[in-house]
Design a protein around this motif. Structure first.
Motif, PDB file in Angstrom:
ATOM      1  N   PHE A 162      45.243  42.752  46.886  1.00 42.94           N
ATOM      2  CA  PHE A 162      45.413  41.543  47.770  1.00 42.94           C
ATOM      3  C   PHE A 162      44.176  40.909  47.843  1.00 42.94           C
ATOM      4  CE2 PHE A 162      49.025  44.352  48.307  1.00 42.94           C
ATOM      5  CZ  PHE A 162      50.174  43.296  48.021  1.00 42.94           C
ATOM      6  N   ASP A 163      43.130  41.231  47.314  1.00 37.17           N
ATOM      7  CA  ASP A 163      41.763  40.545  47.604  1.00 37.17           C
ATOM      8  C   ASP A 163      41.727  39.103  46.619  1.00 37.17           C
ATOM      9  OD1 ASP A 163      40.479  42.360  49.297  1.00 37.17           O
ATOM     10  OD2 ASP A 163      39.574  43.588  47.798  1.00 37.17           O
ATOM     11  N   ARG A 204      44.501  53.304  50.756  1.00 37.92           N
ATOM     12  CA  ARG A 204      44.322  51.839  51.436  1.00 37.92           C
ATOM     13  C   ARG A 204      43.306  50.841  50.782  1.00 37.92           C
ATOM     14  NH1 ARG A 204      42.531  53.432  57.106  1.00 37.92           N
ATOM     15  NH2 ARG A 204      42.792  51.351  57.407  1.00 37.92           N
ATOM     16  N   ALA A 205      42.285  51.358  50.156  1.00 39.46           N
ATOM     17  CA  ALA A 205      40.978  50.446  49.607  1.00 39.46           C
ATOM     18  C   ALA A 205      41.737  50.078  48.308  1.00 39.46           C
ATOM     19  CB  ALA A 205      39.912  51.270  49.542  1.00 39.46           C
ATOM     20  N   LEU A 228      44.969  44.174  54.800  1.00 41.08           N
ATOM     21  CA  LEU A 228      45.014  45.345  54.315  1.00 41.08           C
ATOM     22  C   LEU A 228      43.277  45.989  54.535  1.00 41.08           C
ATOM     23  CD1 LEU A 228      47.351  45.794  51.517  1.00 41.08           C
ATOM     24  CD2 LEU A 228      47.971  46.230  53.711  1.00 41.08           C
ATOM     25  N   ARG A 229      42.444  44.795  54.589  1.00 37.85           N
ATOM     26  CA  ARG A 229      41.280  45.301  54.878  1.00 37.85           C
ATOM     27  C   ARG A 229      40.953  45.633  56.133  1.00 37.85           C
ATOM     28  NH1 ARG A 229      38.493  46.911  50.653  1.00 37.85           N
ATOM     29  NH2 ARG A 229      39.176  45.970  48.957  1.00 37.85           N
ATOM     30  N   LEU A 253      39.414  50.240  39.667  1.00 29.23           N
ATOM     31  CA  LEU A 253      39.342  51.362  39.640  1.00 29.23           C
ATOM     32  C   LEU A 253      38.717  52.040  40.879  1.00 29.23           C
ATOM     33  CD1 LEU A 253      38.541  53.898  36.629  1.00 29.23           C
ATOM     34  CD2 LEU A 253      36.800  53.755  38.315  1.00 29.23           C
ATOM     35  N   LEU A 254      39.017  53.067  41.469  1.00 28.09           N
ATOM     36  CA  LEU A 254      38.321  53.653  42.698  1.00 28.09           C
ATOM     37  C   LEU A 254      38.193  55.098  42.262  1.00 28.09           C
ATOM     38  CD1 LEU A 254      37.381  52.268  45.244  1.00 28.09           C
ATOM     39  CD2 LEU A 254      39.446  53.176  46.259  1.00 28.09           C
ATOM     40  N   ALA A 271      44.487  47.647  49.271  1.00 25.82           N
ATOM     41  CA  ALA A 271      43.919  46.206  49.925  1.00 25.82           C
ATOM     42  C   ALA A 271      43.155  45.233  48.507  1.00 25.82           C
ATOM     43  CB  ALA A 271      42.634  46.424  50.671  1.00 25.82           C
ATOM     44  N   SER A 272      42.747  46.208  47.354  1.00 28.70           N
ATOM     45  CA  SER A 272      41.946  45.442  46.439  1.00 28.70           C
ATOM     46  C   SER A 272      43.172  44.828  45.698  1.00 28.70           C
ATOM     47  CB  SER A 272      41.118  46.570  45.409  1.00 28.70           C
ATOM     48  OG  SER A 272      42.255  47.307  44.675  1.00 28.70           O
ATOM     49  N   ASP A 314      42.075  56.968  52.981  1.00 25.33           N
ATOM     50  CA  ASP A 314      41.156  56.000  52.690  1.00 25.33           C
ATOM     51  C   ASP A 314      41.140  55.211  51.286  1.00 25.33           C
ATOM     52  OD1 ASP A 314      40.392  56.280  55.401  1.00 25.33           O
ATOM     53  OD2 ASP A 314      38.418  56.949  55.183  1.00 25.33           O
ATOM     54  N   LEU A 365      39.142  49.012  57.398  1.00 27.41           N
ATOM     55  CA  LEU A 365      38.346  49.635  56.105  1.00 27.41           C
ATOM     56  C   LEU A 365      36.775  49.626  56.242  1.00 27.41           C
ATOM     57  CD1 LEU A 365      40.712  48.949  53.007  1.00 27.41           C
ATOM     58  CD2 LEU A 365      40.481  51.070  54.254  1.00 27.41           C
TER      59      LEU A 365
END
Lengths: 515, 358
Positions: free
Chosen positions: B208-209, B201-202, A11-12, B316-317, B205-206, B198, A15
């Motif tokens: 699954f980081d 998505r970020a 998913l990165r 948090l974003l 993604a976070s 954007d 980005l």
């Protein structure tokens, strides 16, 4: 034990931030100090604001004053409101950021304090998913480094993936020693507890966009590299000028001087980036291997004739930007008979195939007319003066000027025909300005460097051999200066240094460029 | 200095002969250099906006004027009406802003209006006005034209990027047209609705980081998306949610079949009528864990929570609904068009068709 690389997060892909660090505990030793308040925590807050910190990232302030978590947070919020790039503080971002902000009171020399710190770290691993990953930021005077390293090791607070544990990294602030001997001792102490790749020596100049752009300018563009050598370049000038004096750093500056404060570190980094060979890869060791070769190739100052290639000065009372300012010896907590240099200018040579006999003129000083860091590449004149007999034509060498700060950008000076019926020339410039082309304010150097440490990328940090080699080169000159009965040459505050610095470059038929 | 030139520098539109646009612009900067103080002309992009109504024309001009502060550009706004009288006119102006210390940075704007058979003369004129060696972004304002493909192709010839905003699209077929443009021309498409994602998505993604979550994306079983829409019947307002679901599916290594179904995964959408549109919440179910990403409009943040056996603190974003000029700036700041959009488009179209059929 072999560590298994994690598969990338799909998913990165695409980005802006393709690499995200795993959450860790960042411990700031010296959390009550100026650096923490003005730079480190505001930088970390801005990273959080931009969504660049991982969930669970934890910051623990460690210092002697008796604070609690809440008082520390209130203090840091105030600092972020004043100094963060992303000020004013956003309530929602702060609320989340503050949840990961803690304070542990303790003396750096007391094992018991480390015990308390370790308990807090273990608790954070449990509650915030930091997985035993540690970054220790030593925002403390260098004399504390040995005891901190020793106690961290003794308390079992240092782990290493190669030994089967999560990572531990340590960030050290300059000065990296006072001379070669102390730098070696500092490094020796470091490797008793940490491996070299765990040590991140921070030189904030390397976090600046314009400094990083030196690599891009040289190695991402095809047009510059063919000319980047002794065949086409006459000489190079590097200027690090500050309009301020020593402010409240009198005692530190009295023991350091401008050569230790600026030339041994910041200027060596700039010089290395300008003069290095292309690295085989854009990777930490590949880049640093090439940088250290430059420092290793620096010609020694001529023994007994150092003054022909190195000049030192000290400012006297004068005026800067319209304000009357005192001389160095009248500054707070500075000796009235001080012989410490506040200005230094040097002519140095990089003795290798590319740069043989091309002089690099370096100058750094305090209380100069303005704050500016600038690199200028002065090209050789055209091989044949075609217009020499034409009246009104005075050709000038081309100059590529790279402005590091402020008003960052690049300018190329060349001659052009003045429109009209006769042949007359005038120098013109083609300019690129970051602010004009990219608008947005670049991130602070500390933001980039803290993020790189979390990611474990040491490309933008000084390596042990870089530091020691720079000291080995500079030490003899510093020794001569310290032993010399002559005081530094005086220069009035608000001027570009002592006349002896002008004389040094003018003896070679050249002049300092006005940045 | 003529009054006309003065007006152009002041930001007023000044009518010029369309045969001598470049010449007049050169005169403008020559005069500015002689008489003005610290004015810099800057350009990183050529941005050509195509509008089909005067309302769109005005709006595009204002939007790109604001965008030029962050991304200096030569802006060319064209408005054509093949049904209108056979005429062509051009205007120039400068979008200037203060940089600090009294310095001004200016971008140029050219407006061209053409009607009748003069419309055919627009593409070569636009090509001649492009600054050499600078990338070209072509922004199609509003809905895409389904007719006159030759005209569109000739305009797109030198373009490095085609920017559309699918929020204005009527049907899944419009998305299909964007996909075909990407496949059949050398101009990669960019959709502002994709740029709007954007932060989502970020945030996703976070989730699954953390190393402990990295492998769980492959076990995705359910996606639920709740979004606000201002007009529930309007297709364009659903595209953002469709893109987000399609992206998650594609990056999890799953596929959408021709009928718009995703084997082993449930994907549902809930669209709620509201005054402002935008995704509100996304729920993800994986084997052994679940995650929720939520927008808090009043706090202007996205929060991410992971439940189950794992201990990951709330993330948090910072987010806010971006204006169109901000989206365009984001797009132009990318050196290349996001190739993921082309990966996501086919799935989004299939899911959209399935939903339309239902």
């Amino acid at each position: 034990m072999t560590t298994v690389a994690l598969e990338p997060n799909p998913l990165r892909e695409g980005l802006e931030q393709e690499r995200v660090p795993d959450a860790s505990c960042l411990v700031i030793f010296g959390a009550s100090g100026d650096l923490t308040h003005r730079k480190l925590l505001p930088a970390l807050y801005s990273l959080a604001h931009d969504g660049l910190l991982p969930a669970g990232q934890t910051i623990i302030g460690f210092a002697r004053p008796d604070y609690g978590d809440e008082a520390f947070r209130a203090d840091i919020r105030k600092a972020c409101n004043e100094f963060a790039r992303t000020k004013p503080v956003d309530d929602a971002v702060w609320e989340n950021f503050a949840k990961g902000l803690f304070y542990v009171q303790g003396d750096f020399t007391e094992p018991e304090a480390y015990n308390r710190l370790n308990q807090k770290l273990t608790e954070c691993d449990r509650t915030r998913g930091t997985g035993g990953r540690r970054i220790y930021y030593l925002a403390v005077p260098p004399n504390f480094f040995p005891v901190i390293a020793e106690l961290l090791g003794a308390e079992g607070m240092v782990t290493d993936p190669e030994r089967g544990g999560p990572y531990t990294r340590v960030i050290i602030e300059k000065p990296f020693g006072h001379d070669l001997a102390t730098a070696r001792e500092l490094n020796r102490v470091a490797v008793t507890t940490f491996r070299e790749r765990q040590v991140f020596r921070i030189d904030h100049y390397l976090g600046k966009e314009t400094v990083q752009n030196l690599l891009v300018l040289r190695f991402a563009n095809g047009i510059f590299e063919p000319f980047w050598n002794r065949q086409y370049i006459d000489h190079v000038q590097l200027t690090v000028a500050e309009s301020i004096g020593v402010e409240k750093r009198g005692p530190y500056f009295e023991s350091a001087g401008i050569a230790r404060d600026i030339i041994q570190n910041h200027m060596m980094q700039l010089l290395s980036l300008v003069a290095m060979e292309p690295p085989v890869a854009f990777e930490a060791d590949a880049v640093r291997d090439e940088k250290v070769k430059v420092v290793r190739a620096l010609r020694d100052f001529p023994a007994g004739h150092e003054s022909s290639s190195a000049v030192r000065g000290q400012y006297t009372a004068g005026s800067v930007l319209g304000e009357a300012v005192p001389g160095y010896r009248q500054e707070e907590r500075v000796s009235p008979t001080s012989r410490v240099e506040t200005y230094a200018a040097m002519k140095v040579f990089v003795d290798n195939w590319r740069w043989a006999d091309v002089p690099f003129y370096l100058r750094a000083g305090k209380r100069l007319p303005k704050r500016v860091t600038d690199i200028s590449i002065h090209f050789r004149p055209a091989p044949y003066p075609l217009f020499k007999k034409v009246a009104g034509v005075r050709t000038q060498p081309n100059v590529l000027a790279i402005r590091i700060q402020p008003d960052e950008g690049i300018a190329l000076k060349f001659d052009s025909k003045v429109p009209g019926p006769t042949v007359r020339t005038a120098p013109v410039t083609m300019e690129f300005r970051y602010a004009t082309s990219f608008g947005a304010e670049p991130p602070e150097a500390y933001e980039r460097l803290l993020l790189e440490t979390m990611l474990g990328d040491s490309t933008l940090f000084a390596r042990r051999d870089e530091v020691e080699t720079a000291w080995a080169w500079l030490d003899p000159l510093l020794h001569v200066w310290e032993e010399s009965p002559e005081p530094p040459d005086p220069y009035p505050a608000g001027t570009w240094g002592p006349p002896s610095a002008d004389a040094m470059i003018e003896r070679d038929g050249r002049r300092w460029r006005r940045p | 200095m003529s009054d006309n030139i003065r007006d152009a520098i002041a930001g007023e539109e000044v009518r010029v002969d369309y045969n001598s646009i470049e010449q007049t612009l050169a005169e403008l900067w020559r005069i500015e250099k002689t008489e003005g103080e610290a004015v810099t002309r800057a350009a990183l992009w050529n941005v050509v906006a195509h509008a089909s109504s005067s309302e769109h024309h005005t709006s595009a001009s204002e939007i790109l004027g604001r965008a030029s502060i962050a991304v200096p550009q030569r802006t060319i706004v064209i408005r054509t009406n093949p049904e209108g009288p056979p005429e062509m006119a051009a205007w120039i102006s400068a979008n200037c802003h203060l940089l600090g210390a009294g310095k001004q940075v200016c971008s140029e704007e050219i407006s061209i209006v053409a009607g009748g058979d003069r419309v055919e003369r627009v593409p070569p004129l636009v090509h001649a006005l492009l600054i050499p060696d600078m990338p070209v972004a072509f922004w199609w304002v509003g809905d895409l034209p389904h007719e006159n493909e030759a005209y569109v192709r000739s305009l797109l010839g030198p373009a490095d990027r085609l920017i559309v905003d699918s929020v204005h699209f009527d049907s899944p077929e419009d998305l299909g047209l964007v996909q075909r443009t990407g496949e059949r021309t050398s101009t990669p498409p960019a959709d502002l609705n994709w740029v709007r994602l954007d932060e989502w998505r970020a945030a996703a993604a976070s989730v699954f980081d953390p190393p402990s979550m990295r492998g769980r994306l492959k076990t995705l079983r359910e996606i639920r998306i709740i979004a606000n829409v201002t007009d529930i019947a309007y297709f364009g307002e659903s595209v953002e949610a469709l893109y987000l679901a399609s992206w998650l599916v594609a990056q999890a290594g799953m596929g959408v079949d021709d009928s718009g179904n995703i084997p082993d995964l449930s994907c549902t959408f809930e669209f709620r009528p509201a005054d402002t549109r935008g995704i509100l919440r996304v729920d993800l179910e994986m084997d052994g864990s679940s995650a929720a990403i939520e927008r808090h409009p009043e706090r202007c943040v996205l929060t991410t929570n992971v439940d189950g056996q794992l201990n990951v603190p709330e993330a948090l974003l910072r987010t806010s609904r971006k204006k169109v000029d901000e989206l365009i700036v984001r797009e132009l700041k990318q050196p290349e068009s996001d190739r993921l959009l082309m990966k996501v488009l086919p799935s989004a179209i299939r899911i959209a068709r399935r939903r339309s059929a239902a």
